[in-house]
Design a protein around this motif. Structure first.
Motif, PDB file in Angstrom:
ATOM      1  N   ARG A 262      36.347  48.061 -21.301  1.00  0.00           N
ATOM      2  CA  ARG A 262      35.976  46.893 -20.495  1.00  0.00           C
ATOM      3  C   ARG A 262      36.479  45.609 -21.150  1.00  0.00           C
ATOM      4  O   ARG A 262      37.007  44.720 -20.489  1.00  0.00           O
ATOM      5  CB  ARG A 262      34.456  46.819 -20.313  1.00  0.00           C
ATOM      6  N   GLN A 263      36.320  45.529 -22.459  1.00  0.00           N
ATOM      7  CA  GLN A 263      36.778  44.347 -23.191  1.00  0.00           C
ATOM      8  C   GLN A 263      38.295  44.214 -23.103  1.00  0.00           C
ATOM      9  O   GLN A 263      38.828  43.118 -22.904  1.00  0.00           O
ATOM     10  CB  GLN A 263      36.339  44.444 -24.650  1.00  0.00           C
ATOM     11  N   SER A 264      38.997  45.340 -23.219  1.00  0.00           N
ATOM     12  CA  SER A 264      40.456  45.334 -23.136  1.00  0.00           C
ATOM     13  C   SER A 264      40.930  44.895 -21.752  1.00  0.00           C
ATOM     14  O   SER A 264      41.904  44.149 -21.623  1.00  0.00           O
ATOM     15  CB  SER A 264      40.998  46.734 -23.454  1.00  0.00           C
ATOM     16  N   ILE A 265      40.231  45.345 -20.726  1.00  0.00           N
ATOM     17  CA  ILE A 265      40.583  44.960 -19.352  1.00  0.00           C
ATOM     18  C   ILE A 265      40.428  43.455 -19.170  1.00  0.00           C
ATOM     19  O   ILE A 265      41.297  42.788 -18.595  1.00  0.00           O
ATOM     20  CB  ILE A 265      39.708  45.732 -18.338  1.00  0.00           C
ATOM     21  N   GLU A 266      39.338  42.910 -19.699  1.00  0.00           N
ATOM     22  CA  GLU A 266      39.106  41.464 -19.568  1.00  0.00           C
ATOM     23  C   GLU A 266      40.164  40.664 -20.331  1.00  0.00           C
ATOM     24  O   GLU A 266      40.664  39.651 -19.835  1.00  0.00           O
ATOM     25  CB  GLU A 266      37.709  41.097 -20.075  1.00  0.00           C
ATOM     26  N   VAL A 267      40.532  41.139 -21.514  1.00  0.00           N
ATOM     27  CA  VAL A 267      41.558  40.454 -22.315  1.00  0.00           C
ATOM     28  C   VAL A 267      42.902  40.448 -21.578  1.00  0.00           C
ATOM     29  O   VAL A 267      43.607  39.443 -21.544  1.00  0.00           O
ATOM     30  CB  VAL A 267      41.707  41.133 -23.700  1.00  0.00           C
ATOM     31  N   ASN A 268      43.233  41.577 -20.957  1.00  0.00           N
ATOM     32  CA  ASN A 268      44.535  41.709 -20.305  1.00  0.00           C
ATOM     33  C   ASN A 268      44.609  41.057 -18.926  1.00  0.00           C
ATOM     34  O   ASN A 268      45.668  40.567 -18.527  1.00  0.00           O
ATOM     35  CB  ASN A 268      44.910  43.194 -20.185  1.00  0.00           C
TER      36      ASN A 268
ATOM     37  N   GLY B  97      42.078  38.755 -17.642  1.00  0.00           N
ATOM     38  CA  GLY B  97      41.389  37.475 -17.542  1.00  0.00           C
ATOM     39  C   GLY B  97      40.095  37.615 -16.758  1.00  0.00           C
ATOM     40  O   GLY B  97      39.940  38.516 -15.927  1.00  0.00           O
ATOM     41  N   LYS B  98      39.189  36.717 -17.022  1.00  0.00           N
ATOM     42  CA  LYS B  98      37.850  36.818 -16.437  1.00  0.00           C
ATOM     43  C   LYS B  98      37.865  36.640 -14.919  1.00  0.00           C
ATOM     44  O   LYS B  98      37.131  37.306 -14.187  1.00  0.00           O
ATOM     45  CB  LYS B  98      36.927  35.773 -17.081  1.00  0.00           C
ATOM     46  N   SER B  99      38.708  35.750 -14.437  1.00  0.00           N
ATOM     47  CA  SER B  99      38.759  35.466 -13.004  1.00  0.00           C
ATOM     48  C   SER B  99      39.171  36.707 -12.207  1.00  0.00           C
ATOM     49  O   SER B  99      38.524  37.072 -11.219  1.00  0.00           O
ATOM     50  CB  SER B  99      39.737  34.320 -12.732  1.00  0.00           C
ATOM     51  N   THR B 100      40.250  37.358 -12.648  1.00  0.00           N
ATOM     52  CA  THR B 100      40.712  38.572 -11.965  1.00  0.00           C
ATOM     53  C   THR B 100      39.686  39.687 -12.091  1.00  0.00           C
ATOM     54  O   THR B 100      39.435  40.431 -11.139  1.00  0.00           O
ATOM     55  CB  THR B 100      42.065  39.037 -12.551  1.00  0.00           C
TER      56      THR B 100
ATOM     57  N   ASN C  51      36.503  39.374 -12.319  1.00  0.00           N
ATOM     58  CA  ASN C  51      35.403  39.089 -11.388  1.00  0.00           C
ATOM     59  C   ASN C  51      35.757  39.504  -9.964  1.00  0.00           C
ATOM     60  O   ASN C  51      34.919  40.026  -9.223  1.00  0.00           O
ATOM     61  CB  ASN C  51      35.043  37.600 -11.426  1.00  0.00           C
ATOM     62  N   LYS C  52      37.014  39.276  -9.577  1.00  0.00           N
ATOM     63  CA  LYS C  52      37.461  39.673  -8.231  1.00  0.00           C
ATOM     64  C   LYS C  52      37.449  41.196  -8.080  1.00  0.00           C
ATOM     65  O   LYS C  52      37.061  41.726  -7.036  1.00  0.00           O
ATOM     66  CB  LYS C  52      38.872  39.131  -7.966  1.00  0.00           C
ATOM     67  N   ILE C  53      37.889  41.880  -9.130  1.00  0.00           N
ATOM     68  CA  ILE C  53      37.888  43.346  -9.103  1.00  0.00           C
ATOM     69  C   ILE C  53      36.457  43.862  -9.027  1.00  0.00           C
ATOM     70  O   ILE C  53      36.152  44.789  -8.264  1.00  0.00           O
ATOM     71  CB  ILE C  53      38.621  43.906 -10.344  1.00  0.00           C
ATOM     72  N   GLU C  54      35.583  43.232  -9.795  1.00  0.00           N
ATOM     73  CA  GLU C  54      34.187  43.665  -9.790  1.00  0.00           C
ATOM     74  C   GLU C  54      33.547  43.444  -8.417  1.00  0.00           C
ATOM     75  O   GLU C  54      32.787  44.284  -7.929  1.00  0.00           O
ATOM     76  CB  GLU C  54      33.390  42.929 -10.868  1.00  0.00           C
ATOM     77  N   GLN C  55      33.888  42.332  -7.795  1.00  0.00           N
ATOM     78  CA  GLN C  55      33.367  42.051  -6.457  1.00  0.00           C
ATOM     79  C   GLN C  55      33.830  43.125  -5.463  1.00  0.00           C
ATOM     80  O   GLN C  55      33.058  43.607  -4.633  1.00  0.00           O
ATOM     81  CB  GLN C  55      33.842  40.669  -5.992  1.00  0.00           C
ATOM     82  N   ARG C  56      35.097  43.509  -5.582  1.00  0.00           N
ATOM     83  CA  ARG C  56      35.640  44.536  -4.682  1.00  0.00           C
ATOM     84  C   ARG C  56      35.014  45.907  -4.971  1.00  0.00           C
ATOM     85  O   ARG C  56      34.759  46.691  -4.044  1.00  0.00           O
ATOM     86  CB  ARG C  56      37.164  44.605  -4.845  1.00  0.00           C
ATOM     87  N   LEU C  57      34.753  46.177  -6.233  1.00  0.00           N
ATOM     88  CA  LEU C  57      34.080  47.430  -6.595  1.00  0.00           C
ATOM     89  C   LEU C  57      32.684  47.502  -5.971  1.00  0.00           C
ATOM     90  O   LEU C  57      32.259  48.559  -5.497  1.00  0.00           O
ATOM     91  CB  LEU C  57      33.968  47.559  -8.120  1.00  0.00           C
ATOM     92  N   MET C  58      32.006  46.374  -5.964  1.00  0.00           N
ATOM     93  CA  MET C  58      30.676  46.329  -5.356  1.00  0.00           C
ATOM     94  C   MET C  58      30.769  46.573  -3.853  1.00  0.00           C
ATOM     95  O   MET C  58      29.948  47.285  -3.272  1.00  0.00           O
ATOM     96  CB  MET C  58      30.008  44.980  -5.636  1.00  0.00           C
ATOM     97  N   GLU C  59      31.789  45.986  -3.235  1.00  0.00           N
ATOM     98  CA  GLU C  59      31.969  46.153  -1.788  1.00  0.00           C
ATOM     99  C   GLU C  59      32.289  47.601  -1.425  1.00  0.00           C
ATOM    100  O   GLU C  59      31.743  48.155  -0.469  1.00  0.00           O
ATOM    101  CB  GLU C  59      33.105  45.242  -1.286  1.00  0.00           C
ATOM    102  N   ARG C  60      33.190  48.202  -2.182  1.00  0.00           N
ATOM    103  CA  ARG C  60      33.662  49.551  -1.849  1.00  0.00           C
ATOM    104  C   ARG C  60      32.760  50.664  -2.363  1.00  0.00           C
ATOM    105  O   ARG C  60      32.543  51.670  -1.691  1.00  0.00           O
ATOM    106  CB  ARG C  60      35.076  49.775  -2.412  1.00  0.00           C
TER     107      ARG C  60
END
Length: 204
Positions: A14-20, A22-25, A27-36
């Protein structure tokens, strides 16, 4: 049922994903994960196919390269693809130090040794190890939180309640320190290696 390797790698990944990304992207991925899928990043990483499907919505085929990048500093990808006797080399230093510190603690080392070949409920682990109950519970929970112990089955008490049984995620561990870098190699239990959703998704 959680896969033990996925559970172990999830915080570092998770930390590596955020580093690569960025927090903004992220957050968008997390929002889509919640939707799907109705789950956040941490949970989706442990069910990596779902994370992968959402990542591909954002990056298409480029997700392959990203996933390799996410993992390359956490485990040795070349070695894991060979799958020799289920050995995996941990490159992430935070994760490696968790192993080092756990085996340096005599109580934790005893706990790990007790459930290396069999799964036991916590009360039985403490009895086998002769560890004080209060500190024993705390140390077992630390090993669970850090991903070194996992529950894959339950025992049934006399009153019919299910009690979790815990075991190690590995059969063997080798640790070395090379040029101030902790090198940890773990021999995963066969099921952990074969059923890891993270390893299944990594591009060949």
């Amino acid at each position: 049922m959680e896969n033990s390797l996925d559970n172990l790698l999830a915080p570092s990944l998770r930390q590596s994903i955020e580093v690569n990304l960025g927090k903004s992207t992220l957050n968008k991925i997390e929002q889509r994960l919640m939707e799907r899928h109705g789950m956040g990043i941490a949970q989706a990483i442990k069910d990596f196919h779902k994370f992968d499907s959402v990542l591909r919505e954002f990056f298409g085929a480029g997700a392959d390269g990203l996933e390799t990048k996410f993992l390359q500093n956490i485990i040795d990808l070349k070695q894991q693809k060979k799958g020799i006797d289920n050995w995996v080399t941990i490159k992430d230093q935070i994760l490696a130090k968790i192993f080092l510190e756990s085996f340096a603690d005599e109580d934790k080392k005893a706990i790990i040794g007790t459930v290396l070949d069999e799964s036991l409920i916590i009360a039985d682990i403490l009895e086998h190890c002769n560890v004080p109950q209060t500190s024993g519970y705390r140390k077992i929970n630390q090993l669970i939180d850090n991903g070194l112990l996992i529950s894959n089955e339950c025992a049934v008490s006399t009153d019919g309640k299910k009690i979790k049984k815990y075991e190690t995620i590995f059969n063997n561990v080798k640790m070395d320190i090379e040029k101030n870098v902790v090198v940890v190699k773990i021999q995963l239990k066969k099921r952990s290696f074969q059923e890891s959703t993270i390893l299944q998704v990594i591009p060949n």
